[in-house]
Enzyme design. Sequence first.
Site, PDB file in Angstrom:
ATOM      1  N   ARG A   1      50.211  16.300  25.111  1.00 55.36           N
ATOM      2  CA  ARG A   1      51.059  16.097  23.933  1.00 55.36           C
ATOM      3  C   ARG A   1      52.485  15.916  24.453  1.00 55.36           C
ATOM      4  O   ARG A   1      52.826  16.381  25.551  1.00 55.36           O
ATOM      5  CB  ARG A   1      51.010  17.323  23.021  1.00 55.36           C
ATOM      6  CG  ARG A   1      49.668  17.571  22.387  1.00 55.36           C
ATOM      7  CD  ARG A   1      49.701  18.873  21.576  1.00 55.36           C
ATOM      8  NE  ARG A   1      48.437  19.092  20.916  1.00 55.36           N
ATOM      9  CZ  ARG A   1      47.462  19.842  21.411  1.00 55.36           C
ATOM     10  NH1 ARG A   1      47.609  20.452  22.583  1.00 55.36           N
ATOM     11  NH2 ARG A   1      46.332  19.997  20.729  1.00 55.36           N
TER      12      ARG A   1
ATOM     13  N   LYS B   1      49.536  24.500  20.496  1.00 56.51           N
ATOM     14  CA  LYS B   1      48.687  24.541  19.299  1.00 56.51           C
ATOM     15  C   LYS B   1      47.433  25.382  19.524  1.00 56.51           C
ATOM     16  O   LYS B   1      46.337  25.023  19.119  1.00 56.51           O
ATOM     17  CB  LYS B   1      48.321  23.132  18.839  1.00 56.51           C
ATOM     18  CG  LYS B   1      49.539  22.318  18.381  1.00 56.51           C
ATOM     19  CD  LYS B   1      49.178  20.918  17.990  1.00 56.51           C
ATOM     20  CE  LYS B   1      48.559  20.928  16.611  1.00 56.51           C
ATOM     21  NZ  LYS B   1      48.327  19.569  16.102  1.00 56.51           N
TER      22      LYS B   1
ATOM     23  N   HIS C   1      51.523  10.393  20.911  1.00 53.88           N
ATOM     24  CA  HIS C   1      50.184  10.948  20.696  1.00 53.88           C
ATOM     25  C   HIS C   1      49.087   9.912  20.931  1.00 53.88           C
ATOM     26  O   HIS C   1      47.932  10.264  21.178  1.00 53.88           O
ATOM     27  CB  HIS C   1      50.067  11.567  19.298  1.00 53.88           C
ATOM     28  CG  HIS C   1      49.110  12.706  19.249  1.00 53.88           C
ATOM     29  ND1 HIS C   1      49.351  13.918  19.859  1.00 53.88           N
ATOM     30  CD2 HIS C   1      47.876  12.808  18.698  1.00 53.88           C
ATOM     31  CE1 HIS C   1      48.326  14.719  19.669  1.00 53.88           C
ATOM     32  NE2 HIS C   1      47.404  14.080  18.970  1.00 53.88           N
TER      33      HIS C   1
ATOM     34  N   ARG D   1      47.468  10.580  24.238  1.00 55.46           N
ATOM     35  CA  ARG D   1      46.472  11.668  24.211  1.00 55.46           C
ATOM     36  C   ARG D   1      45.142  11.140  23.682  1.00 55.46           C
ATOM     37  O   ARG D   1      44.085  11.386  24.254  1.00 55.46           O
ATOM     38  CB  ARG D   1      46.985  12.825  23.356  1.00 55.46           C
ATOM     39  CG  ARG D   1      46.019  14.006  23.282  1.00 55.46           C
ATOM     40  CD  ARG D   1      46.730  15.216  22.675  1.00 55.46           C
ATOM     41  NE  ARG D   1      45.824  16.273  22.291  1.00 55.46           N
ATOM     42  CZ  ARG D   1      45.310  17.182  23.119  1.00 55.46           C
ATOM     43  NH1 ARG D   1      45.602  17.135  24.411  1.00 55.46           N
ATOM     44  NH2 ARG D   1      44.513  18.129  22.685  1.00 55.46           N
TER      45      ARG D   1
ATOM     46  N   HIS E   1      40.777  21.513  23.453  1.00 58.89           N
ATOM     47  CA  HIS E   1      40.431  21.763  22.048  1.00 58.89           C
ATOM     48  C   HIS E   1      39.605  23.042  21.919  1.00 58.89           C
ATOM     49  O   HIS E   1      38.626  23.217  22.636  1.00 58.89           O
ATOM     50  CB  HIS E   1      39.584  20.611  21.485  1.00 58.89           C
ATOM     51  CG  HIS E   1      40.319  19.333  21.322  1.00 58.89           C
ATOM     52  ND1 HIS E   1      39.683  18.117  21.284  1.00 58.89           N
ATOM     53  CD2 HIS E   1      41.638  19.053  21.162  1.00 58.89           C
ATOM     54  CE1 HIS E   1      40.570  17.155  21.118  1.00 58.89           C
ATOM     55  NE2 HIS E   1      41.761  17.698  21.051  1.00 58.89           N
TER      56      HIS E   1
ATOM     57  N   TYR F   1      36.158  11.052  19.664  1.00 60.75           N
ATOM     58  CA  TYR F   1      36.162  10.223  20.865  1.00 60.75           C
ATOM     59  C   TYR F   1      34.771   9.737  21.251  1.00 60.75           C
ATOM     60  O   TYR F   1      34.622   8.643  21.761  1.00 60.75           O
ATOM     61  CB  TYR F   1      36.796  10.985  22.037  1.00 60.75           C
ATOM     62  CG  TYR F   1      38.178  11.473  21.722  1.00 60.75           C
ATOM     63  CD1 TYR F   1      39.189  10.576  21.386  1.00 60.75           C
ATOM     64  CD2 TYR F   1      38.484  12.824  21.708  1.00 60.75           C
ATOM     65  CE1 TYR F   1      40.460  11.017  21.065  1.00 60.75           C
ATOM     66  CE2 TYR F   1      39.755  13.274  21.387  1.00 60.75           C
ATOM     67  CZ  TYR F   1      40.733  12.360  21.061  1.00 60.75           C
ATOM     68  OH  TYR F   1      41.995  12.799  20.736  1.00 60.75           O
TER      69      TYR F   1
END
Length: 182
Positions: free
Chosen positions: A41, A66, A134, A137, A160, A169
Amino acid sequence: MTDRKHLTKREVDKLIDATKDSRNVARDRCLLLLMFRHGLRVSEACGLRLSQVDTESRVLHVSRLKKGLSTTHPLRPDEIKAVNAWLAARVKMKPETDAFFISERRRPLSRITAWLAIRKYGELAALPLPAHPHMLRHACGFALADQGADTRLIQDYLGHRNIQHTVIYTASNPARFERLWR
């Protein structure tokens, strides 16, 4: 107008090539390459510290934001080359910070500066859509899926916690069906 939220590998290459005439070529080339290859990020890239980039051990220690899972990624030879070129330019600036990426004012690179640079390079590269950080990413996630990486591996690589953030993805990748019905 497209609603695509990622760049293709070819578009990322064009974006990186667009840095060649920049006065910040070493920094920006390294920034774009690391953001793409490691799915960083913009805040993670701008927050990198010198201690997180270990060229001797050839690893990048990624601290995810995050509430993401932090990981250690291998650095590939072209990344080491870009990092070394940037570090050589950076040392000449005599910064008083341990921030890995710094501005011309020798301060940690800001999100806004990175954002504006990526937008500018997207325009210089004549990309078919406005580029923003972004997208790199997302480009990482799709590129990994295109290489055949499974969803769990991509999940770990991008940090994640929830697999639902990763399935975008692999779900749209037709290559995942190629080994069926052989």
